[in-house]
Design an enzyme around this catalytic site. Structure first.
Site, PDB file in Angstrom:
ATOM      1  N   HIS A  99       0.829  -1.221   0.000  1.00 58.60           N
ATOM      2  CA  HIS A  99       0.000   0.000   0.000  1.00 58.60           C
ATOM      3  C   HIS A  99       0.860   1.267   0.000  1.00 58.60           C
ATOM      4  O   HIS A  99       0.352   2.358   0.261  1.00 58.60           O
ATOM      5  CB  HIS A  99      -0.927   0.039   1.227  1.00 58.60           C
ATOM      6  CG  HIS A  99      -1.945  -1.065   1.255  1.00 58.60           C
ATOM      7  ND1 HIS A  99      -2.797  -1.322   0.202  1.00 58.60           N
ATOM      8  CD2 HIS A  99      -2.243  -1.992   2.202  1.00 58.60           C
ATOM      9  CE1 HIS A  99      -3.575  -2.349   0.512  1.00 58.60           C
ATOM     10  NE2 HIS A  99      -3.256  -2.782   1.715  1.00 58.60           N
TER      11      HIS A  99
ATOM     12  N   ASP B  39      -2.495 -10.913  -1.749  1.00 58.57           N
ATOM     13  CA  ASP B  39      -3.048 -10.378  -0.502  1.00 58.57           C
ATOM     14  C   ASP B  39      -4.554 -10.153  -0.686  1.00 58.57           C
ATOM     15  O   ASP B  39      -5.037  -9.958  -1.808  1.00 58.57           O
ATOM     16  CB  ASP B  39      -2.363  -9.046  -0.174  1.00 58.57           C
ATOM     17  CG  ASP B  39      -2.639  -8.569   1.236  1.00 58.57           C
ATOM     18  OD1 ASP B  39      -1.849  -8.898   2.135  1.00 58.57           O
ATOM     19  OD2 ASP B  39      -3.656  -7.874   1.456  1.00 58.57           O
TER      20      ASP B  39
ATOM     21  N   HIS C 169      -6.119  -7.567   0.123  1.00 59.65           N
ATOM     22  CA  HIS C 169      -6.334  -6.174  -0.279  1.00 59.65           C
ATOM     23  C   HIS C 169      -5.612  -5.862  -1.593  1.00 59.65           C
ATOM     24  O   HIS C 169      -4.508  -6.356  -1.830  1.00 59.65           O
ATOM     25  CB  HIS C 169      -5.855  -5.238   0.833  1.00 59.65           C
ATOM     26  CG  HIS C 169      -6.503  -5.533   2.155  1.00 59.65           C
ATOM     27  ND1 HIS C 169      -5.911  -6.330   3.110  1.00 59.65           N
ATOM     28  CD2 HIS C 169      -7.717  -5.187   2.630  1.00 59.65           C
ATOM     29  CE1 HIS C 169      -6.739  -6.446   4.144  1.00 59.65           C
ATOM     30  NE2 HIS C 169      -7.835  -5.768   3.871  1.00 59.65           N
TER      31      HIS C 169
HETATM   32 ZN   LIG Z   1      -4.001  -7.257   3.283  1.00 57.96          ZN
END
Ligand SMILES: [Zn+2]
Length: 254
Positions: A100, A135, A137
């Site tokens: 991220h 992942d 996300h």
């Molecule tokens: Zn994650």
């Protein structure tokens, strides 16, 4: 399988309490018991970070107190990528996660984008890169860093098409999306952003432990079709079964 790991990944630093040292401490014990060979990382250099992140972001990470931990995580990713580039598959058991983190912003317990830093470091030898981000996300930081770079293909299984609906997805559907990760183009190396928060008992509530072995096998097969160079690094995964999930993945990936 070579595991890149440092005891310093077990250090506590100011972070969200879910991103705690046990995430790597417990899996390290299990991976060692299973007979894997451990390799030490070095922190990455400022030059490595600056290939990916802007000066203001680097300064902010420094002020936040996460600079050393994030640099050592990126250094672990580089070590795994270098091993892979020389023909030895490797797994980096690192924290904090990185997917991220974009060039000038980061969220979600990420500071520097370890995958992007590792990829840019080995880029002279491995020009075309396939990144598979498993992942739970979406790896928005990685996607944003490589936007416009035609030699880097990034696949986030689980969100491949616009009609994606996680709530109706099952494990078989997810594995099918991993299968399609190879795409049409050729590549020199595969990097896996290996998050395990898709685990049935973790936030994602989707995959069983045995599914990670299947994912590892699929990615190994995809990689073998293009020279076989492959590495993976830890992103998310917050359940105490994380070590078992990683072991299962590596059984297929090795
Ligand atoms: Zn994650």
């Amino acid at each position: 399988m070579k595991i890149v790991f440092s005891k310093r990944y077990e250090e506590r630093y100011p972070a969200n309490p879910v991103e705690n040292p046990d995430r790597v401490r417990l899996p390290a014990v299990e991976l060692e018991k299973a007979g894997n060979e451990f390799v030490q990382p070095q922190p990455c250099t400022l030059q490595d970070i600056a290939r990916v992140h802007g000066k203001e972001h680097i300064d902010r990470v420094r002020e936040s107190g996460h600079f050393e931990a994030a640099s050592l995580a990126a250094g672990g990713a580089i070590r795994a990528a270098e091993l892979a580039a020389s023909g030895e598959p490797a797994f980096a058991l690192i924290r904090p996660p990185g997917h991220h983190a974009a060039a000038n912003r980061a969220w979600g317990m990420c500071y520097f984008n370890s995958m992007a830093i590792a990829v840019q470091r080995i880029r002279p030898e491995a020009k075309r890169v396939l990144i598979i981000d498993i992942d739970l996300h979406f790896g928005d930081g990685t996607v944003s860093i490589f936007r416009g770079d035609n030699d880097v293909r990034i696949v986030n299984p689980g969100s491949l098409d616009a009609n994606f609906d996680y709530l109706t997805m099952d494990a078989a559907g997810y594995l099918k999306q991993v299968e399609s990760a190879a795409g049409e183009k050729s590549f020199d190396i595969v990097g896996v952003s290996a998050g395990f928060d898709t685990y049935r008992e973790d936030w994602g509530g989707l995959l069983g432990i045995e599914d990670y072995k299947k994912i590892g096998e699929i990615i190994k097969r995809i990689s073998k079709g293009h020279g076989g160079k492959r590495f993976a690094l830890l992103e998310g995964g917050y359940h105490p079964d994380l070590g078992r999930c990683i072991l299962s993945f590596l059984e297929g990936f090795r």
